[in-house]
Design a protein around this motif. Structure first.
Motif, PDB file in Angstrom:
ATOM      1  N   UNK A   6       1.138  -1.501  -0.220  1.00  0.00           N
ATOM      2  CA  UNK A   6       0.019   0.073   0.450  1.00  0.00           C
ATOM      3  C   UNK A   6       0.756   0.995  -0.155  1.00  0.00           C
ATOM      4  N   UNK A   7       2.387   0.928   0.520  1.00  0.00           N
ATOM      5  CA  UNK A   7       2.947   2.385   0.642  1.00  0.00           C
ATOM      6  C   UNK A   7       3.421   3.099  -0.278  1.00  0.00           C
ATOM      7  N   UNK A   8       3.785   1.299  -0.877  1.00  0.00           N
ATOM      8  CA  UNK A   8       4.971   2.049  -2.193  1.00  0.00           C
ATOM      9  C   UNK A   8       3.882   2.177  -3.489  1.00  0.00           C
ATOM     10  N   UNK A   9       1.967   1.910  -3.186  1.00  0.00           N
ATOM     11  CA  UNK A   9       1.603   2.262  -4.268  1.00  0.00           C
ATOM     12  C   UNK A   9       1.021   3.965  -3.348  1.00  0.00           C
TER      13      UNK A   9
ATOM     14  N   UNK B 201       7.741  10.716   3.616  1.00  0.00           N
ATOM     15  CA  UNK B 201       9.082  10.568   3.251  1.00  0.00           C
ATOM     16  C   UNK B 201       8.369   8.451   3.547  1.00  0.00           C
ATOM     17  N   UNK B 202       8.424   8.317   2.951  1.00  0.00           N
ATOM     18  CA  UNK B 202       7.645   6.567   2.719  1.00  0.00           C
ATOM     19  C   UNK B 202       8.077   5.957   4.001  1.00  0.00           C
ATOM     20  N   UNK B 203       6.954   5.132   4.969  1.00  0.00           N
ATOM     21  CA  UNK B 203       8.751   4.865   5.963  1.00  0.00           C
ATOM     22  C   UNK B 203       6.679   3.434   6.697  1.00  0.00           C
ATOM     23  N   UNK B 204       7.536   2.244   7.743  1.00  0.00           N
ATOM     24  CA  UNK B 204       6.348   1.867   8.227  1.00  0.00           C
ATOM     25  C   UNK B 204       6.230   2.356   9.063  1.00  0.00           C
ATOM     26  N   UNK B 205       4.280   2.056   9.672  1.00  0.00           N
ATOM     27  CA  UNK B 205       4.096   3.140  11.020  1.00  0.00           C
ATOM     28  C   UNK B 205       5.089   2.556  12.083  1.00  0.00           C
ATOM     29  N   UNK B 206       5.975   0.801  12.149  1.00  0.00           N
ATOM     30  CA  UNK B 206       6.451   0.378  13.503  1.00  0.00           C
ATOM     31  C   UNK B 206       7.779   0.984  13.614  1.00  0.00           C
ATOM     32  N   UNK B 207       8.753   2.152  12.372  1.00  0.00           N
ATOM     33  CA  UNK B 207       8.998   2.679  12.707  1.00  0.00           C
ATOM     34  C   UNK B 207      10.358   2.698  11.309  1.00  0.00           C
ATOM     35  N   UNK B 208      10.148   0.851  11.248  1.00  0.00           N
ATOM     36  CA  UNK B 208      10.681   0.593  10.567  1.00  0.00           C
ATOM     37  C   UNK B 208      11.048   1.048   8.783  1.00  0.00           C
ATOM     38  N   UNK B 209      12.741   1.076   8.258  1.00  0.00           N
ATOM     39  CA  UNK B 209      13.446   1.590   7.206  1.00  0.00           C
ATOM     40  C   UNK B 209      13.695   0.549   6.280  1.00  0.00           C
TER      41      UNK B 209
END
Length: 408
Positions: free
Chosen positions: A17-20, A372-380
């Motif tokens: 979803x983030x990539x989209x 800056x697209x990153x996961x909600x967990x804070x993982x990049x």
């Protein structure tokens, strides 16, 4: 009437979803730190030069055809993969107590192994690290396991491994439980046990009669050293453990969409191999029947050639060194800005991912305000950081933690 009226809408897969959203964003400085795929300094996908060379050779080989592979895949690929994981001088290899099964990347290896353990060994309980790659839980439950449990792993305050919690949780696991272990470059934290800590983990697994199932998605990709990244698996094998290990060639060969993987199986008695192979054959037969050839032929061609193997080692060193350099640059930029918090963990972690320490609201702020697209967990994904955007990413983190302060 519709047979499908009762079907509810499933939740989106966050990373896709983030990539989209990233692709639909027209902001000029947007950065994608979500997708787990290598990128060049220019932020572009990279097909390894050794893969291009192998494909050209294979394309010109008129002896190759498109017939089905055996159910357990291309034997040369599997045997070379298992030897690369365990080492040519491994007792398990020299005594013919280890073998491989070609699978649909590392995901397929996990699924085939899990279904075999559930069906033929009656295993029902599995443990995965907290946090872990989100697909571990789904794969094992879909494969027939009944009970999913977590063992503590990431220590929020230390920004490192919670070894005490990990050992305590494994000590409390029921006999026969399957323990999913990340061979190196833990996803998503990038934090691995030390060799001494691996020894403590192995001791508990032996004493409690647990079954180790390694997930090796980054051999060579993490440190640039194939042997170093396989140390944990080899240590367990040298201590006499029977184990499974899922190997993926998505990252270290860049074969993301070729779905090229191997399930390495180590037993203590070679006499048991024919029966185990026969039942895994039926497991695969009822799942996808047999695997694709293209990626397996590429890997086998490279691993079976001294010159190409050395070229490949150079390719993985290129990828791993770029990621290590971006870790250094990001930490330097954050510290230059006097960003709140301690950022040692950025360079202490290893591999593709970094657990930044940003919480959910801060991570979502990074997406909404800074693109800056990153996961909600804070993982990049460190692969998404380049010389051209590292200052912008650091400045975005600084603004975010200034606007939304919290313990970091």
């Amino acid at each position: 009437m519709s047979w499908f009226s009762s079907v509810e809408l499933g939740p989106p897969i966050e990373v896709f979803q983030l990539t989209k959203q990233f692709q639909e964003d027209d902001f000029p400085q947007k950065v994608n730190l979500g997708v787990g795929a290598y990128r060049t300094d220019e932020g572009k996908p990279w097909v390894l030069p050794v893969v291009r060379a192998a494909e050209k050779t294979l394309a010109n080989d008129d002896t190759l055809n498109k017939e089905y592979l055996p159910v357990l895949g291309l034997d040369l690929f599997s045997s070379l993969s298992t030897k690369m994981l365990l080492g040519n001088d491994s007792a398990a290899v020299t005594e013919n107590r280890a073998f491989g099964v070609q699978t649909l990347s590392g995901t397929g290896a996990l699924r085939v192994g899990a279904e075999f353990l559930a069906t033929y060994l009656g295993r029902t309980v599995f443990y995965y690290s907290k946090p872990t790659w989100e697909n571990h839980r789904l794969i094992f439950l879909n494969a027939g396991f009944k009970e999913a449990k977590e063992y503590r792993y990431w220590h929020e305050e230390k920004h490192g491994l919670d070894i005490e919690g990990l050992l305590e949780d494994l000590n409390n696991a029921p006999e026969g439980a399957v323990i999913i272990l990340h061979a190196c470059a833990h996803n998503p934290t990038g934090c691995d046990p030390t060799q001494e800590q691996w020894g403590q983990i192995a001791k508990v697994i032996r004493e409690k009669k647990l079954f180790p199932f390694f997930d090796s998605a980054y051999q060579g990709f993490a440190s640039g050293d194939l042997d170093k990244d396989a140390w944990a698996v080899r240590s367990f094998v040298n201590q006499g453990f029977e184990l499974f290990c899922a190997q993926s060639y998505a990252k270290n060969f860049g074969l993301y969409n070729e779905r090229t993987g191997n399930l390495s199986i180590v037993l203590n008695n070679a006499a048991h191999i024919p029966a185990v192979k026969s039942q895994i054959t039926w497991t695969v037969r009822g799942m996808y029947s047999n695997p694709p050839s293209h990626g397996a032929r590429i890997v086998a061609h490279v691993l079976n050639s001294k010159d190409l193997f050395e070229q490949w080692r150079g390719n993985i060193q290129t990828m791993s060194s770029r990621i290590i350099e971006m870790r250094k640059r990001l930490r330097e930029e954050l510290e230059t800005l006097r960003t709140p918090g301690n950022w040692n963990h950025i360079t202490e972690q290893i591999g593709m991912f970094s657990y930044t320490g940003l919480n959910q609201s801060q991570s979502q702020h990074m997406v909404k305000k800074h693109h800056v697209y990153m996961l909600k967990s804070g993982r990049i994904s460190m692969c998404g950081i380049t010389p051209n955007n590292v200052k912008y990413v650091a400045a975005s983190i600084y603004e975010t933690l200034t606007a939304l302060p919290s313990k970091i």
